[in-house]
Structures are given as structure tokens and as C-alpha cells.
Scaffold this motif. Structure first.
Motif, PDB file in Angstrom:
ATOM      1  N   ILE A   1       0.869  -1.189   0.000  1.00  0.00           N
ATOM      2  CA  ILE A   1       0.000   0.000   0.000  1.00  0.00           C
ATOM      3  C   ILE A   1       0.897   1.228   0.000  1.00  0.00           C
ATOM      4  N   SER A   2       0.606   2.148  -0.876  1.00  0.00           N
ATOM      5  CA  SER A   2       1.377   3.386  -0.919  1.00  0.00           C
ATOM      6  C   SER A   2       0.431   4.582  -0.834  1.00  0.00           C
ATOM      7  N   VAL A   3       0.734   5.481   0.074  1.00  0.00           N
ATOM      8  CA  VAL A   3      -0.063   6.711   0.236  1.00  0.00           C
ATOM      9  C   VAL A   3       0.921   7.871   0.334  1.00  0.00           C
ATOM     10  N   MET A   4       0.846   8.775  -0.588  1.00  0.00           N
ATOM     11  CA  MET A   4       1.805   9.893  -0.602  1.00  0.00           C
ATOM     12  C   MET A   4       1.077  11.198  -0.895  1.00  0.00           C
ATOM     13  N   ASP A   5       1.615  12.271  -0.345  1.00  0.00           N
ATOM     14  CA  ASP A   5       1.041  13.583  -0.624  1.00  0.00           C
ATOM     15  C   ASP A   5       2.152  14.594  -0.808  1.00  0.00           C
ATOM     16  N   VAL A   6       1.768  15.763  -1.280  1.00  0.00           N
ATOM     17  CA  VAL A   6       2.738  16.841  -1.474  1.00  0.00           C
ATOM     18  C   VAL A   6       2.344  18.037  -0.607  1.00  0.00           C
ATOM     19  N   GLY A   7       1.851  17.722   0.577  1.00  0.00           N
ATOM     20  CA  GLY A   7       1.423  18.766   1.503  1.00  0.00           C
ATOM     21  C   GLY A   7       2.558  19.294   2.362  1.00  0.00           C
ATOM     22  N   ARG A   8       2.202  19.689   3.574  1.00  0.00           N
ATOM     23  CA  ARG A   8       3.199  20.379   4.403  1.00  0.00           C
ATOM     24  C   ARG A   8       4.047  19.457   5.260  1.00  0.00           C
ATOM     25  N   GLY A   9       3.768  18.168   5.235  1.00  0.00           N
ATOM     26  CA  GLY A   9       4.589  17.224   5.968  1.00  0.00           C
ATOM     27  C   GLY A   9       4.299  17.242   7.463  1.00  0.00           C
ATOM     28  N   PHE A  10       4.891  16.280   8.172  1.00  0.00           N
ATOM     29  CA  PHE A  10       4.616  16.139   9.605  1.00  0.00           C
ATOM     30  C   PHE A  10       5.162  17.326  10.402  1.00  0.00           C
ATOM     31  N   ARG A  11       6.344  17.763  10.058  1.00  0.00           N
ATOM     32  CA  ARG A  11       6.916  18.888  10.799  1.00  0.00           C
ATOM     33  C   ARG A  11       6.042  20.129  10.625  1.00  0.00           C
ATOM     34  N   GLY A  12       5.612  20.384   9.406  1.00  0.00           N
ATOM     35  CA  GLY A  12       4.763  21.545   9.149  1.00  0.00           C
ATOM     36  C   GLY A  12       3.423  21.450   9.860  1.00  0.00           C
ATOM     37  N   SER A  13       2.877  20.231   9.916  1.00  0.00           N
ATOM     38  CA  SER A  13       1.573  20.053  10.546  1.00  0.00           C
ATOM     39  C   SER A  13       1.642  20.272  12.058  1.00  0.00           C
ATOM     40  N   LEU A  14       2.748  19.824  12.652  1.00  0.00           N
ATOM     41  CA  LEU A  14       2.832  19.842  14.122  1.00  0.00           C
ATOM     42  C   LEU A  14       3.510  21.073  14.690  1.00  0.00           C
ATOM     43  N   ALA A  15       4.177  21.839  13.848  1.00  0.00           N
ATOM     44  CA  ALA A  15       5.086  22.893  14.341  1.00  0.00           C
ATOM     45  C   ALA A  15       4.399  23.876  15.294  1.00  0.00           C
ATOM     46  N   ASP A  16       3.250  24.403  14.912  1.00  0.00           N
ATOM     47  CA  ASP A  16       2.617  25.444  15.736  1.00  0.00           C
ATOM     48  C   ASP A  16       2.321  24.961  17.150  1.00  0.00           C
ATOM     49  N   GLU A  17       1.896  23.719  17.268  1.00  0.00           N
ATOM     50  CA  GLU A  17       1.496  23.198  18.577  1.00  0.00           C
ATOM     51  C   GLU A  17       2.660  22.660  19.398  1.00  0.00           C
ATOM     52  N   HIS A  18       3.663  22.081  18.735  1.00  0.00           N
ATOM     53  CA  HIS A  18       4.623  21.279  19.481  1.00  0.00           C
ATOM     54  C   HIS A  18       6.085  21.682  19.338  1.00  0.00           C
ATOM     55  N   ALA A  19       6.420  22.529  18.356  1.00  0.00           N
ATOM     56  CA  ALA A  19       7.837  22.815  18.109  1.00  0.00           C
ATOM     57  C   ALA A  19       8.518  23.427  19.331  1.00  0.00           C
ATOM     58  N   ALA A  20       7.809  24.321  20.027  1.00  0.00           N
ATOM     59  CA  ALA A  20       8.442  25.062  21.123  1.00  0.00           C
ATOM     60  C   ALA A  20       8.954  24.130  22.210  1.00  0.00           C
ATOM     61  N   ARG A  21       8.181  23.115  22.528  1.00  0.00           N
ATOM     62  CA  ARG A  21       8.601  22.252  23.640  1.00  0.00           C
ATOM     63  C   ARG A  21       9.824  21.401  23.280  1.00  0.00           C
ATOM     64  N   TYR A  22      10.081  21.206  21.992  1.00  0.00           N
ATOM     65  CA  TYR A  22      11.256  20.431  21.582  1.00  0.00           C
ATOM     66  C   TYR A  22      12.498  21.314  21.434  1.00  0.00           C
ATOM     67  N   GLY A  23      12.301  22.617  21.357  1.00  0.00           N
ATOM     68  CA  GLY A  23      13.440  23.535  21.255  1.00  0.00           C
ATOM     69  C   GLY A  23      14.322  23.222  20.061  1.00  0.00           C
ATOM     70  N   ASP A  24      15.630  23.167  20.304  1.00  0.00           N
ATOM     71  CA  ASP A  24      16.596  22.959  19.220  1.00  0.00           C
ATOM     72  C   ASP A  24      16.467  21.580  18.575  1.00  0.00           C
ATOM     73  N   ARG A  25      15.860  20.656  19.288  1.00  0.00           N
ATOM     74  CA  ARG A  25      15.760  19.290  18.749  1.00  0.00           C
ATOM     75  C   ARG A  25      14.678  19.181  17.682  1.00  0.00           C
ATOM     76  N   TRP A  26      13.844  20.216  17.545  1.00  0.00           N
ATOM     77  CA  TRP A  26      12.709  20.121  16.618  1.00  0.00           C
ATOM     78  C   TRP A  26      13.191  19.983  15.169  1.00  0.00           C
ATOM     79  N   GLY A  27      12.621  19.051  14.474  1.00  0.00           N
ATOM     80  CA  GLY A  27      12.984  18.834  13.079  1.00  0.00           C
ATOM     81  C   GLY A  27      12.097  17.748  12.505  1.00  0.00           C
ATOM     82  N   ASP A  28      12.412  17.284  11.313  1.00  0.00           N
ATOM     83  CA  ASP A  28      11.582  16.260  10.678  1.00  0.00           C
ATOM     84  C   ASP A  28      11.557  14.962  11.480  1.00  0.00           C
ATOM     85  N   ALA A  29      12.732  14.579  12.012  1.00  0.00           N
ATOM     86  CA  ALA A  29      12.794  13.309  12.743  1.00  0.00           C
ATOM     87  C   ALA A  29      11.987  13.384  14.035  1.00  0.00           C
ATOM     88  N   THR A  30      12.119  14.485  14.783  1.00  0.00           N
ATOM     89  CA  THR A  30      11.363  14.583  16.038  1.00  0.00           C
ATOM     90  C   THR A  30       9.860  14.712  15.756  1.00  0.00           C
TER      91      THR A  30
END
Lengths: 296, 195
Positions: free
Chosen positions: A187-216
């Protein structure tokens, strides 16, 4: 014109190469040279649509696609509805073949996911085929069509709920005789949207600080069920997909941005986390469900 | 006024799905669909009075995904649990094995419980519950109702009596404001469930 040579075998193992290439390609129009493709699976087909979309967005004009010379591959792409989607992205030389009758192992032709109704269409469509394929090829119980449909529904909804962009889904059964000695459903599901980092950034990036990135961001969603919504009922989709895939001894990987996370069984040597990939937009989800042990 | 100031109503989720998404199929999938179906259920409840008991029928639903289980079951229950002005009780009918996992996940996520008809005439308490709650609910289910005298006689421990109070507070059992008798919800929808 940039020329991007498509790997002869375009599948789960080579799509990273394609996506890495397309995001690092230089200015100017791109030619996707697929003439020598000899093998393609749902991941390859959908990744080619993603790569074409990235090139089109980047250069402001449709890239060209030279289709495979192999009549088998060309015919398979036509049956999977690839060209109907591709003509909306690529400039295609010659007549675009219409979707033909699907082969008996096609679970789901390439289907665009843009809205709620598309997910309903996917679930409706697999009802008639999934049961027979899951039972006869994978030796799953007849009741597995329900969790299989739920997986498809949840994974497609990820595009609508989180990507803020469009995507595609496709599924097919194969005999992985050499690689695994068993039938699998890919099964393959792919999109060209904003990705996981883009989706989560507003809510969660601050608490991860410098560690925030695609992997986190991937770890946050994939391992901990975080979403951009404060609602505690959210975040179950990917968690439950992981659980069901694990029950079936399957593999699931998600590439988003520069990282890929995976939950793989012992028959798959994909690392649990890969970083340093080229920054591809959106998210690319691959699921492999193998036949039960002992089923050749 | 009767002992049971409740007028049970039946709501067929399958037909709501078909109306909501204009489909021939009764697949309860996608959060958007679930939200629309929940709103349609709530619209029906608006006319049901200050105290209501609804049989939400899933028997025509083939596929239920996790998002819809959260929207239709968990959010519906959560939204009515603490509304004192409108006291709503729910029984979910036609809950079959293909629905169970999705519903259990949604309920546990929000620490909710629900009464479900999981087979003809067979009711279960799904979701989060303590062992005492389950034991007392099972007793209530067997007897159909517990009078205050039954409670004094049959529920020997403080824990069991507290469990009964918890079931009433969680709207998994109904206590008549007239007689103080506690009723199994399954008995109150018996005439609607067709079992």
C-alpha cells in the motif's frame, strides 16, 4: 533541460533515490526519463506523481515524462490508472491510454485523495476485491477486510486532516518470491502537503526547542500520537495503523521532509529512523503486509 | 408522572450515514462524516426532552474507522455526560465484532463506558470500567432493576454500592427520580431493539 533518469526498478527500495534527485535538481524544465523502467510497484508509481508535482511546483511548468518502453510496464501503468493522474502533472507525448480492466491482483488503482468523498470511494472500492485477495493470497481470515479497510481509511485521512494538500493512494498484491518467499500486499499513500513537521510545528515545536525537526516530528506523531489538534480523541489513526500492521507482521514506513521512520518486522532490514534525506515536501507512507507464515 | 420519565427513541446510524454522505454504502469512515452523523443524532435529541434514552443502531454499519468511533461514540457520550440540563442516556445497538476494537479504543482514550447490544438480546458494558462496576452492572443486567431494598441486600460492600453510584453518574444505569429504583438500560430499550 534537466534529465532525471528513473531507476529501472522503481519500488519501495528506490523511491528515496527518485525523491532525493527531484528536490536537488537545478533550475529549468525537467525531463523524467522512464523509458528503461522494467518494474514498478505502487510506491514507485505514486512517488513518480509526487516527483512530477515537486518539479512542476518548483519550475512553474509541467515536466515532461518519457513513459516506459516495456509494453508490460506501460500496460500495467495504464491498468493502474497512472496516466490519468500523470497527465494532470506531466507533459506526455502521444496518446494517454485510458484505464483498462484491472488485473486480479490489483487491490486499488491509483486514486487521488483530495476530500472526504475520496476516502469513502477508496473504502467502497476495496470492499469487492480486498476479501478475495487477503484470503487467497495472504491467508488472512475473511474478516480481515474490515481492519484492512480501516487502515486505508485512516491513512488516507492523514492527507485530508494533516497534509493540507492533495495526494494519492494505490495498493497491489505481489508474489515476493525472491525477496520474502511469500505474497505481500503493498500500500502506498503519498502527498505533497506540508509534511509532519509543518503540521505539528505550531502546537509542538516550542517544547522540543533545538531538537525540533523532521525526525522529532515523525517520532512525535508515529510513536507518541501527537497531532496539531488539542482534542484528546485525536492521534489514534497512525497509532492504530501501527498496531494492526504489527499484528499482521507487516512493515510501515513514513518519509517526511528529511527523515523516515519505520516500524518493521525481522524480515525487513529498514532502519527504524533515517535522517539526512533530501527535503521532499509532504509525507510518503509505505505499508507492506505479508502472507501468514507458511504461505508460499 | 410514571416511574420512568423517559421516552426511548431509536436512531439508525446506517441511514444517517447514507443521508449524510449521499452514498449507497453505510461505511462510517472519516472524521468529517462522523462529525456530521453525530450532529444529526444530536439534532434528533434536541426534540427528545430534558431526559432522553436513545438506542443508536449500528447494525447497518459495515465499516467503522477509529476517527468515526471517536466522533460518533466518544464525543457523543462525552458531550452529554456532564450536561445536567439535558440528561441523555445511550444504548448502542448492532455493535458487532468488526466495530468493537475501534469503539473500545475510542472509549478508553476518554475514560468512557457504554452499554452495547453485541448480539441478539446480549448486552455488554464496553470501555473503561472497574471490576466492581462490571460486577454490579452484570447483576443489574441480570435482574433488570434494583430496588433500594435490593441494593441493601445484594450489594454488601461499600465498594459495590459506590460502583452502583458510579454507574448511575456515568449514565450507564438509570435511577428513577420517583422511586429510586435503578434500571438496566438494556431493559428500557428492549421494545426498540427487536431482540
Amino acid at each position: 533541460m534537466n534529465v532525471l533518469t528513473i531507476p529501472a526498478s522503481l519500488d519501495q527500495q528506490t523511491v528515496d533515490q527518485l525523491l532525493d534527485q527531484v528536490v536537488t535538481i537545478g533550475d529549468g524544465r525537467t525531463l523524467f526519463d522512464a523509458r528503461h523502467v522494467r518494474w514498478v510497484d505502487p510506491n514507485g508509481m505514486v512517488a513518480l506523481l509526487v516527483a512530477g508535482s515537486v518539479a512542476r511546483e518548483r519550475h512553474g511548468e509541467p515536466p515532461r515524462l518519457e513513459p516506459p518502453e516495456s509494453s508490460d510496464v506501460f500496460g500495467y501503468l495504464a491498468r493502474m490508472g497512472f496516466f490519468e493522474q500523470a497527465r494532470q502533472i506531466f507533459e506526455l507525448d502521444g496518446r494517454v491510454p485510458r484505464r483498462g480492466g484491472g488485473s486480479s491482483d490489483v487491490l486499488l488503482e491509483i486514486t487521488p485523495i483530495r476530500a472526504n468523498d475520496d476516502v469513502h470511494a477508496v473504502v467502497d472500492r476495496v470492499q469487492s476485491r480486498a476479501g478475495a485477495i487477503l484470503v487467497s493470497k495472504l491467508d488472512y481470515p475473511a474478516t480481515s477486510v474490515v481492519p484492512f479497510s480501516v487502515i486505508l481509511s485512516e491513512v488516507c485521512q492523514n492527507i485530508i486532516e494533516h497534509a493540507d494538500g492533495s495526494g494519492w493512494v494505490a495498493a497491489q498484491a505481489y508474489n515476493w518470491a525472491r525477496r520474502l518467499g511469500r505474497w505481500v500486499v503493498v500500500i502506498s499513500v503519498m502527498d505533497v502537503g506540508r509534511g509532519f513537521r509543518g503540521s505539528l510545528a505550531d502546537e509542538h515545536a516550542a517544547r522540543y526547542g533545538d531538537r525540533w525537526g523532521d525526525a522529532t516530528a515523525l517520532e512525535a506523531a508515529f510513536l507518541h500520537g501527537l497531532t496539531r489538534f488539542p482534542d484528546s480523541g485525536r492521534g489514534q489513526g497512525i497509532q492504530q495503523i501501527r498496531r494492526q500492521v504489527q499484528r499482521w507482521n507487516g512493515a510501515i514506513t513514513i518519509r517526511s521532509g528529511t527523515a523516515r521512520i519505520g516500524q518493521v518486522p525481522d524480515w525487513d532490514d529498514t532502519p527504524p529512523m533515517t535522517e539526512g534525506l533530501a527535503p521532499c515536501p509532504g509525507a510518503q507512507i509505505g505499508i507492506v503486509l505479508p502472507a501468514r507464515d507458511g504461505r508460499a | 408522572m410514571t416511574e420512568l420519565p423517559l421516552d426511548p427513541i431509536a436512531i439508525d446510524v446506517g441511514s444517517l450515514v447514507q443521508r449524510t454522505v449521499a452514498s449507497l454504502y453505510s461505511h462510517l469512515v472519516t472524521r468529517q462524516t462522523g462529525r456530521a452523523v453525530r450532529l444529526a443524532i444530536e439534532a434528533q435529541l434536541e426534540s427528545a426532552g430534558a431526559r432522553s434514552l436513545s438506542l443508536i443502531d449500528f447494525s447497518e454499519v459495515t465499516i467503522l474507522d477509529f476517527s468515526c468511533a471517536d466522533e460518533v461514540v466518544a464525543k457523543l457520550l462525552q458531550g452529554h455526560l456532564h450536561r445536567h440540563a439535558r440528561e441523555a442516556f445511550f444504548v448502542f445497538g448492532g455493535v458487532s465484532e468488526p466495530h468493537r476494537d475501534q469503539i473500545e479504543v475510542a472509549l478508553h482514550r476518554q475514560a468512557l463506558g457504554m452499554v452495547a447490544e453485541t448480539g441478539p438480546g446480549r448486552f455488554e458494558l464496553l470501555g473503561q470500567k472497574s471490576p466492581d462496576e462490571l460486577a454490579v452492572w452484570t447483576l443489574l443486567e441480570e435482574r433488570g432493576l434494583l430496588t433500594p431494598e435490593d441494593v441493601a441486600e445484594l450489594l454488601a460492600s461499600d465498594e459495590q454500592r459506590a460502583a452502583l453510584e458510579s454507574l448511575v453518574a456515568r449514565r450507564l444505569a438509570f435511577r428513577s427520580p420517583i422511586t429510586g429504583r435503578v434500571h438496566a438500560l438494556s431493559r428500557l430499550v428492549e421494545h426498540l431493539s427487536g431482540s
